[in-house]
Design an enzyme around this catalytic site. Structure first.
Site, PDB file in Angstrom:
ATOM      1  N   GLY A 108      -8.021  -7.553   4.194  1.00 60.01           N
ATOM      2  CA  GLY A 108      -8.995  -7.595   5.513  1.00 60.01           C
ATOM      3  C   GLY A 108      -8.277  -8.445   6.647  1.00 60.01           C
ATOM      4  O   GLY A 108      -9.065  -8.634   7.698  1.00 60.01           O
ATOM      5  N   LYS A 153       0.743  -1.097   0.120  1.00 62.15           N
ATOM      6  CA  LYS A 153      -0.170  -0.084  -0.034  1.00 62.15           C
ATOM      7  C   LYS A 153       0.888   1.384   0.005  1.00 62.15           C
ATOM      8  O   LYS A 153       0.651   2.365  -0.653  1.00 62.15           O
ATOM      9  CB  LYS A 153      -0.952  -0.045   1.235  1.00 62.15           C
ATOM     10  CG  LYS A 153      -2.034   1.018   1.357  1.00 62.15           C
ATOM     11  CD  LYS A 153      -2.899   0.828   2.531  1.00 62.15           C
ATOM     12  CE  LYS A 153      -3.747  -0.369   2.215  1.00 62.15           C
ATOM     13  NZ  LYS A 153      -4.439  -0.812   3.549  1.00 62.15           N
ATOM     14  N   HIS A 201      -2.049 -43.719  -1.591  1.00 62.34           N
ATOM     15  CA  HIS A 201      -2.767 -44.274  -2.862  1.00 62.34           C
ATOM     16  C   HIS A 201      -4.027 -43.677  -3.404  1.00 62.34           C
ATOM     17  O   HIS A 201      -4.011 -43.409  -4.615  1.00 62.34           O
ATOM     18  CB  HIS A 201      -3.430 -45.712  -2.469  1.00 62.34           C
ATOM     19  CG  HIS A 201      -3.875 -46.584  -3.183  1.00 62.34           C
ATOM     20  ND1 HIS A 201      -5.420 -46.493  -3.412  1.00 62.34           N
ATOM     21  CD2 HIS A 201      -3.451 -47.421  -4.442  1.00 62.34           C
ATOM     22  CE1 HIS A 201      -5.846 -47.271  -4.309  1.00 62.34           C
ATOM     23  NE2 HIS A 201      -5.017 -47.748  -5.057  1.00 62.34           N
ATOM     24  N   CYS A 228       9.649 -38.078 -12.309  1.00 62.20           N
ATOM     25  CA  CYS A 228       8.091 -38.790 -12.132  1.00 62.20           C
ATOM     26  C   CYS A 228       7.613 -38.627 -10.987  1.00 62.20           C
ATOM     27  O   CYS A 228       6.381 -39.193 -10.912  1.00 62.20           O
ATOM     28  CB  CYS A 228       8.038 -39.726 -13.191  1.00 62.20           C
ATOM     29  SG  CYS A 228       9.046 -41.274 -12.200  1.00 62.20           S
ATOM     30  N   ARG A 235      -3.431   2.500   8.457  1.00 64.67           N
ATOM     31  CA  ARG A 235      -3.830   1.676   7.926  1.00 64.67           C
ATOM     32  C   ARG A 235      -2.519   0.607   7.926  1.00 64.67           C
ATOM     33  O   ARG A 235      -1.384   1.042   7.570  1.00 64.67           O
ATOM     34  CB  ARG A 235      -4.487   1.751   6.465  1.00 64.67           C
ATOM     35  CG  ARG A 235      -5.608   2.856   6.604  1.00 64.67           C
ATOM     36  CD  ARG A 235      -5.946   3.200   5.305  1.00 64.67           C
ATOM     37  NE  ARG A 235      -6.924   2.372   4.463  1.00 64.67           N
ATOM     38  CZ  ARG A 235      -7.166   2.418   3.390  1.00 64.67           C
ATOM     39  NH1 ARG A 235      -6.849   3.427   2.503  1.00 64.67           N
ATOM     40  NH2 ARG A 235      -8.157   1.703   2.760  1.00 64.67           N
ATOM     41  N   TYR A 254      13.137 -33.383 -18.800  1.00 63.95           N
ATOM     42  CA  TYR A 254      11.659 -33.401 -18.621  1.00 63.95           C
ATOM     43  C   TYR A 254      10.927 -33.603 -17.352  1.00 63.95           C
ATOM     44  O   TYR A 254      11.777 -33.929 -16.406  1.00 63.95           O
ATOM     45  CB  TYR A 254      11.022 -34.402 -19.702  1.00 63.95           C
ATOM     46  CG  TYR A 254      11.098 -35.829 -19.167  1.00 63.95           C
ATOM     47  CD1 TYR A 254      10.273 -36.532 -18.328  1.00 63.95           C
ATOM     48  CD2 TYR A 254      12.136 -36.547 -19.697  1.00 63.95           C
ATOM     49  CE1 TYR A 254      10.484 -37.410 -17.933  1.00 63.95           C
ATOM     50  CE2 TYR A 254      12.438 -37.988 -19.316  1.00 63.95           C
ATOM     51  CZ  TYR A 254      11.614 -38.470 -18.354  1.00 63.95           C
ATOM     52  OH  TYR A 254      11.692 -39.754 -17.916  1.00 63.95           O
ATOM     53  N   MET A 257      -5.687  -7.657   8.490  1.00 56.11           N
ATOM     54  CA  MET A 257      -5.137  -6.670   9.652  1.00 56.11           C
ATOM     55  C   MET A 257      -5.952  -5.472   9.886  1.00 56.11           C
ATOM     56  O   MET A 257      -7.072  -5.421   9.358  1.00 56.11           O
ATOM     57  CB  MET A 257      -3.633  -6.231   9.349  1.00 56.11           C
ATOM     58  CG  MET A 257      -2.908  -7.464   9.457  1.00 56.11           C
ATOM     59  SD  MET A 257      -1.095  -7.211   8.823  1.00 56.11           S
ATOM     60  CE  MET A 257      -1.165  -6.725   7.070  1.00 56.11           C
TER      61      MET A 257
END
Ligand code: PEP
Ligand code: MG
Length: 918
Positions: free
Chosen positions: A101, A22, A454, A829, A92, A849, A103
């Site tokens: 929202g 901010k 699993h 993998c 703020r 890959y 804090m």
């Protein structure tokens, strides 16, 4: 003296870490010449200091705040605490990462019994002054002095009832003055403290409260859920107040430069006239659509439209803007990159490239890879979620959403689905016998197990919503009851699962359909142009393979052949094999499996046409396949014509204390070579058939759980022997590669020996994590949650690759392997292959890959492209910094030290703009 407080004029948007998002953006907007009320920022470093200093601001910070307050008074030409011309401020919070929202915020600070009169006099509006005062006491009382909001509301409501009115706006000055007094009495009663009249005391207490709110439960939970870590704290913004509640020419609102839900390039937002920010949020009055402002205050609307364009061009992103109009004058109170749905994120990114606002690379960086999940699965409607009753939260094992009645076993699942019902399969944990139930159900819920259990692995493969490891849930499978936090849910109860967040809700929540569309296609095409990593899939069935190709899979990186045996008729044969007394019995069972497996491979090869396919040989921990229930044992005994008690004895013999470290992987095939023989035959016969049909396949055979090169050699010999046999029998020639998984630490450490024999490595990081960290894949969830809460591990290592441990083992293996086989093909993998930060790591260590479940392919592709761009940008930044240093040094060498180094650096930085280097 260290600087802890910055004027907005001293900052810019690059200073988010210090000034918070901010503060940095308010500073930037001032630089841009936008109408922003003046103010200053107490930095995140001050917050860090506050916590290290026993939650005290300390004299130094207080002094700096005081000095900035004096400057602000000068800028605003008002005095803080002055009874004639008072300055009011807002206080703020604002951390480096937006935490909406979470804090605290305090408005109208600086009002007291004296200054309120000054405000009344200056504005000529006594009602406004006292309304602001009562709002301030309420907010301050709640946020700073910890008096619950509802006590204030009770007083307000009582006065309204006494006067028989409905709206706050109908309260007159006398009422408001009375409320102010009652509020102050309430504070005294509840806190034994008097509401502070000293405005500097108010300010100090407010800053203290905002810093304190950094560690309130809300904020801590938000950071945990959003994986926000490593921040110093929040900053505090102290800003001159402007008032949207000063009459009918004043108002306040929130707007987005584009539609945050659809991404449409249309100004979007809402506002309320004669109101302050909290009125919009509180939802007491219904806000108006932003375009309506044009009718009420056309000049302000026009200015707002201009600012919309300026901000979007400047930030090159969709902005979420807060504004206030005070007596016809527009002020901007905040801008930040707006939160958006995945659909909007993709559309905005693609549109902005087409509008020449950003490059393709910038567009790719704008999208959170994980968010693409929203596009690929049905999701719970966000608005439905906010009112829903959350029962518990487990691990988000497989994304999407599911709604249905609870079922507790496979039979019920199948029966109820056949009867047209939607069900969720709830199990303590799943095993291969549950596969049909999992298939029938909308979603799967388990109390045990982690991200690689699993249930998780199979559900991801199926693209089915799954939440695992809900340890707060008690599932009484026999009684068909779920108990959770005092609630009980039976067979007819409906629940909803969110597989992307792990949340479990009571009741039926609305779902929304996935949308892909041409923007998504374009984005994927751009990632294909940029990324270096190939993206393969983990697929065990033709259905998986087809889905994966739809999402752009470039091959199969892991076909878990044991998964091909999960269907009811096949599992029986596998059991027959496992329970056979001798080789002959096993061979008989394997002969039954051979044609099934061959036809599975054939189908898979046909679908994957010309793409590489890695077939991993059998690797189940045996317990996954053993019958557990008496009924199943009886069935097996009948089928195999063996006495019940002999079967039980065999099950007892096969029982392992540590099945994950037991008789599985290549160990199984080394002790029972006939298994590898059958699998090799099935693969090679399928390949022969494919070749005879004139098609091509790039085949890779992968041996699991190798920790010793001798294990690999043993298996390689069998594979080679069968290959030669099939070649001569079928009279075809085919090529194949034989490699191994690196999933045992010893395998990684002796990778040079193994690489002499193996033509490729694929890192099985599920097992490698299990064995490197020493955490059971299936049981670690019990303590890992606590570990993560305590910060011992920042993330679950089964979800996000543990770079320091597992990652180091991977690097050792790569370096050693390349010493003996320079161009060895390397992949991954384990489940990490579809997790963005792990994919980034795989790019950095030079894998060829990644392989992941079909529904994670787009995520992996985007993450892989982002890794390339981030790497490139990092290099540019380093070069840029070096260039600046060199130029500064050059100037100093030539002209001496006339200009201070920091100033010179700032000048040079502005001249050598980083954007030009890109
Ligand atoms: C692994 O261990 O990472 C792996 C892919 O194999 P599995 O999960 O089948 O053990
Ligand atoms: Mg493994």
């Amino acid at each position: 003296m260290e600087k802890f407080v910055y004027d907005f004029k001293e900052g810019d948007k690059s200073m988010k870490e210090l000034l918070g998002g901010k503060g940095a953006n308010l500073s930037e907007m001032i630089l841009m010449g936008l109408p922003v009320p003046q103010g200053f920022v107490v930095t995140t470093k001050a917050c860090d200091f506050y916590y290290k200093n026993k939650k005290e601001l300390g004299e130094n910070i207080k002094k700096q705040i005081f000095e900035k307050m004096v400057e602000l008074q000068k800028q605003m030409n008002k005095q803080f605490g002055d009874k004639d011309n008072p300055l009011l401020v807002s206080v703020r919070s604002g951390a480096a990462v937006s935490m909406p929202g979470m804090m605290d915020t305090i408005l109208n600070l600086g009002l007291n019994d004296e200054t309120v009169k000054g405000i009344a006099l200056k504005t000529g509006n006594e009602r406004f002054a006292y309304d602001s005062y009562r709002r301030f006491i309420q907010m301050f009382g709640d946020v700073v002095m910890n008096v619950k909001h509802e006590f204030f509301e009770e007083i307000l409501q009582r006065i309204k009832n006494e006067k028989n009115i409905r709206n706050d706006t109908e309260l007159n000055v006398k009422d408001l003055k009375k409320i102010v007094e009652l509020y102050k009495e309430l504070i005294k009663l509840k806190t034994k403290r008097i509401f502070p009249n000293d405005v500097f005391e108010q300010l100090e207490m407010a800053i203290d409260a905002v810093f304190g709110s950094w560690n309130n439960n809300r904020a801590i939970t938000y950071r945990r859920l959003n994986n926000i870590s490593g921040l110093l704290g929040t900053a505090v913004n102290v800003q001159a107040m402007v008032f949207g509640n000063m009459g009918d020419d004043s108002g306040t609102g929130v707007c987005f430069t584009r539609n945050p839900s659809t991404g449409e390039n249309k100004f979007y937002g809402e506002f309320l006239m004669n109101a302050q920010g909290e009125d919009v949020v509180a939802g007491i009055r219904t806000p108006k659509e932003i375009r309506e402002l044009n009718k009420i205050l056309p000049d302000s609307y026009r200015e707002l439209i201009e600012i919309r364009e300026k901000l979007e061009k400047h930030y090159k992103d969709m902005q979420d803007i807060e504004f206030t109009i005070e007596k016809g004058r527009l002020y901007i109170l905040q801008t930040r990159n707006g939160k958006r749905t995945a659909q909007a994120a993709v559309k905005i990114a693609v549109d902005m490239v087409e509008e020449d606002l950003i490059t393709k690379e910038e567009a790719i960086l704008k999208i959170e890879p994980e968010s693409l999940d929203q596009l690929l699965h049905e999701q719970i409607d966000l608005s439905a979620k906010s009112n829903a009753e959350i029962l518990t939260k487990g691990l988000p094992a497989s994304p999407g959403a599911a709604v249905g009645k609870i079922v507790f076993n496979v039979e019920d699942a199948k029966e109820r689905v056949e009867a047209g019902e939607r069900v969720i399969l709830a199990r303590i944990e799943t095993s291969p016998e549950d596969i049909e139930g999992m298939d029938a159900a909308q979603g799967i819920l388990t109390t045990r197990g982690g991200m690689t259990s699993h249930a998780a692995v199979v559900a991801r493969g199926m693209g089915k919503c799954c939440v695992v490891g809900c340890s707060e849930l008690v599932i009484r499978e026999k009684d068909k009851i779920i108990e959770v936090n005092g609630g009980r849910f039976g067979e007819d109860s409906i629940i909803s699962l969110d597989g992307s967040s792990g949340e479990v809700f009571a009741g039926k929540l609305d779902l929304v359909e996935p949308k892909l569309g041409c923007n998504f296609e374009k984005l994927m095409q751009w990632t294909d142009e940029i990324r270096k990593l190939k993206v393969r899939t983990n697929a065990d069935t033709p259905a998986d393979a087809k889905t994966a190709i739809k999402f752009g899979a470039e091959g199969i990186g892991l076909c878990r052949t044991e998964h091909m045996f999960f269907e009811a008729d096949r599992i029986k044969i596998v059991r027959e094999m496992i329970l056979s007394e001798n080789e002959q019995g096993r061979r008989e069972a394997l002969n039954k499996i051979l044609p099934m497996q061959k036809s599975d491979f054939y189908e898979l090869f046909k679908i994957m046409d010309k793409r590489p396919v890695t077939i991993r040989f059998l690797d189940p921990p045996l317990h996954e396949f053993l019958p557990k229930e008496q009924k199943e044992i009886e069935e097996i005994s009948e089928e195999m014509d063996i006495e019940n008690k002999i079967i039980k004895k065999k099950i007892g013999e096969l029982h392992e204390f540590n099945p994950m470290l037991g008789h599985r992987g290549c160990r199984l095939a080394i002790t029972y070579p006939e298994i590898s023989e059958m699998q090799s035959r099935a693969v090679f016969e399928a390949v022969s058939q494919i070749i005879k049909e004139g098609k091509t396949i790039i085949l890779e055979i992968m041996i699991p759980l190798v920790g010793n090169v001798e294990e690999f050699k043993n298996q390689k010999e069998i594979v080679k022997k069968i290959a030669e046999e099939v070649k001569s029998e079928k009279k075809v020639d085919f090529k194949y590669k034989i490699g191994t998984m690196i999933e045992v630490p010893r395998g990684a450490i002796t990778a040079d020996e193994i690489a002499k024999e193996a033509e490729f490595f694929s890192f099985g990081t599920n097992d490698l994590t299990q064995m490197c960290c020493g955490f059971s894949r299936d049981d670690s969830n019990k303590f890992l949650k606590e570990y993560i809460k305590l910060g011992i591990y920042k993330r679950d290592p089964f979800q996000v690759l543990d770079r320091k441990g597992v990652g180091e083992l991977m690097k050792i293996a790569i370096n050693k392997a390349r010493l003996v086989r320079k161009n060895i093909k390397l992949g991954i993998c384990g489940e990490h292959g579809g997790e963005p930060s792990s994919v980034e790591f795989c790019h950095h260590i030079g894998l060829d890959y990644v392989s992941c479940s079909p529904f994670r392919i787009p995520i992996a592709k985007l993450a892989a492209a982002q890794a390339v761009i981030k790497e490139k940008n990092k290099k540019i930044k380093e070069n840029h910094e070096k260039l600046i240093k060199d130029v500064v040094l050059g100037i100093q060498n030539k002209f001496g030290h006339l200009i201070p180094k920091e100033e010179l650096e700032k000048e040079v930085k502005e001249i050598i703009n980083i954007e030009r280097l890109k």
